[in-house]
Scaffold this motif. Structure first.
Motif, short mmCIF file in Angstrom:
data_model
loop_
_atom_site.label_atom_id
_atom_site.label_comp_id
_atom_site.label_asym_id
_atom_site.label_seq_id
_atom_site.Cartn_x
_atom_site.Cartn_y
_atom_site.Cartn_z
N ARG A 1 0.83 -1.21 0.00
CA ARG A 1 0.00 0.00 0.00
C ARG A 1 0.87 1.27 0.00
N GLU A 2 1.90 1.25 0.87
CA GLU A 2 2.81 2.41 0.93
C GLU A 2 3.48 2.65 -0.41
N GLN B 1 1.12 4.27 -2.78
CA GLN B 1 0.96 5.70 -2.46
C GLN B 1 2.18 6.51 -2.90
#
Ligand SMILES: NC(=O)c1ccc[n+]([C@@H]2O[C@H](COP(=O)([O-])OP(=O)(O)OC[C@H]3O[C@@H](n4cnc5c(N)ncnc54)[C@H](OP(=O)(O)O)[C@@H]3O)[C@@H](O)[C@H]2O)c1
Length: 344
Positions: free
Chosen positions: A109-110, A113
């Motif tokens: 997820r990071e 992003q």
């Protein structure tokens, strides 16, 4: 587009850096030893940077991707991944360490992003087996169980031995119903025809126990390597002393011995060696088997890692990826000297 190869003066890093320069990739060679890094930069006629992994954020702002070749990766992946997320740099490595794959997958997820691709395992471990897993899943989309294996020839480098020692005390691992489960080392053996007749094969905690699940979604995964019965018996007999390998001074002593006594396959061995890769998927009713023959494992690693880095530099992959998910299972067939898929 610029590629920074970290751990570039190690056995495998140097071969990869050479290959990247030969292919015309704008390459920066990097590592923690200033003298060795500068010397390599001069030899390959490319820029060199010397820094420890903890200082990586100060050295990545102007590069597009890092190919981390500094293992054991359990010691280097985290600061390097952090630095890549901080500076918007794509990250690749040649780890085969199961715990590293799992930890990098958690940063998915990071990475999305940060618009960064995290692609560990672009060496022999796990490119051919991961692509075979993807291919078997394409053949049998409802498969519930996957077994993968390889029958290599030739010797290993000191870095590979040091990484094996790093994790040897942790016993075996398999994936069951989607979870990674501890099992005793060499908990299972079977006869497998990897492509040159049946051989004894023993289950090992290879990186695909992690990655094949992300590539295929198959919840039960075991990985095997060809091993003589005598070696299998020695592994089983050695179980009581395995916890000793988790004692830091014992581990470091063995790793120092590996550094002094092992040098890695010669150019001739890399040219002449071969590896047989096998996989089997089943849904309980139908079973499909496929095989690959690849060049020697380090030769394959150099080609696969450099090609993967070129693809990531040109592409738009984002988030955590496995090789087959990033480039399709056919990726392995595009590498020099790979023969397959041989389907049954
Ligand atoms: N996936 C695959 O199929 C595959 C294939 C080949 C290799 N590998 C893995 O790649 C790694 C390297 O193998 P190798 O044969 O190149 O080993 P090697 O010759 O021992 O080289 C290791 C390199 O990593 C650096 N390094 C190690 N720990 C470091 C740390 N904490 N911080 C910074 N640099 C560090 C070393 O620098 P110093 O000399 O300064 O310590 C050296 O440059 C091993 O983990 C090996 O298992 C995987």
């Amino acid at each position: 587009m610029t590629l920074l190869v970290y751990g570039a003066y190690g056995y495998t890093g140097e071969l990869i850096a050479e290959e990247a320069v030969d292919r015309g990739v704008e390459t920066v060679v990097a590592g923690r030893n200033e003298v060795r890094t500068e010397h390599l930069g001069r030899r390959l006629d490319c820029e060199s940077r010397s820094f420890g992994v903890g200082e990586a954020p100060d050295h990545l702002e102007d590069v597009d991707a890092v190919l981390n070749c500094a293992g054991p990766f359990v010691d280097t992946y985290e600061p390097m991944v952090e630095a890549c997320l901080e500076t918007g740099t794509d990250y690749l490595d040649i780890t085969g360490e199961l715990s590293v794959f799992e930890a990098v997958a958690e940063r998915d997820r990071e990475a999305e992003q940060a618009d960064v691709c995290l692609l560990p395992g672009v060496g022999f471990d796990v490119v051919p087996t991961d692509c075979l897993a993807g291919h078997l899943h394409d053949r049998l989309p409802g498969a519930t169980d996957l077994a993968l294996g390889f029958d290599p020839s030739g010797s290993v480098s000191k870095g590979t031995l040091a990484s094996a020692i790093e994790h040897a005390g942790q016993g075996g691992k398999v994936r069951r119903n989607g979870d990674i489960v501890d099992v005793p080392s060499a908990h299972r053996s079977r006869r497998i025809d990897f492509g040159r007749g049946e051989r004894n094969a023993v289950a090992i905690p290879w990186g695909d126990v992690s990655t094949a699940y992300y590539t295929t979604g198959i919840g039960n995964v075991e990985v095997y390597t060809a091993m003589p019965k005598a070696a299998e018996r020695a592994l089983r007999l050695g179980r009581p002393v395995l916890p000793l390998l988790e004692v830091e001074p014992v581990k470091r002593t063995l790793q120092s011995v590996a550094q002094l006594t092992v040098s890695g396959p010669s150019a001739r061995q890399r040219e002449r060696g071969a590896c047989y890769v096998w996989g089997e998927a089943t849904d309980g009713e139908t079973t499909v088997t496929s095989r690959l023959k690849t060049p020697e494992t380090y030769a394959l690693t150099v080609d696969a890692a450099t090609t993967a880095a070129e693809r990531v530099l040109e592409g738009d992959q984002v988030g955590f990826e496995t090789p087959a998910a990033a480039f399709t299972p056919e990726f392995v067939l595009e590498l020099d000297g790979v023969e397959g898929f041989h389907d049954e």
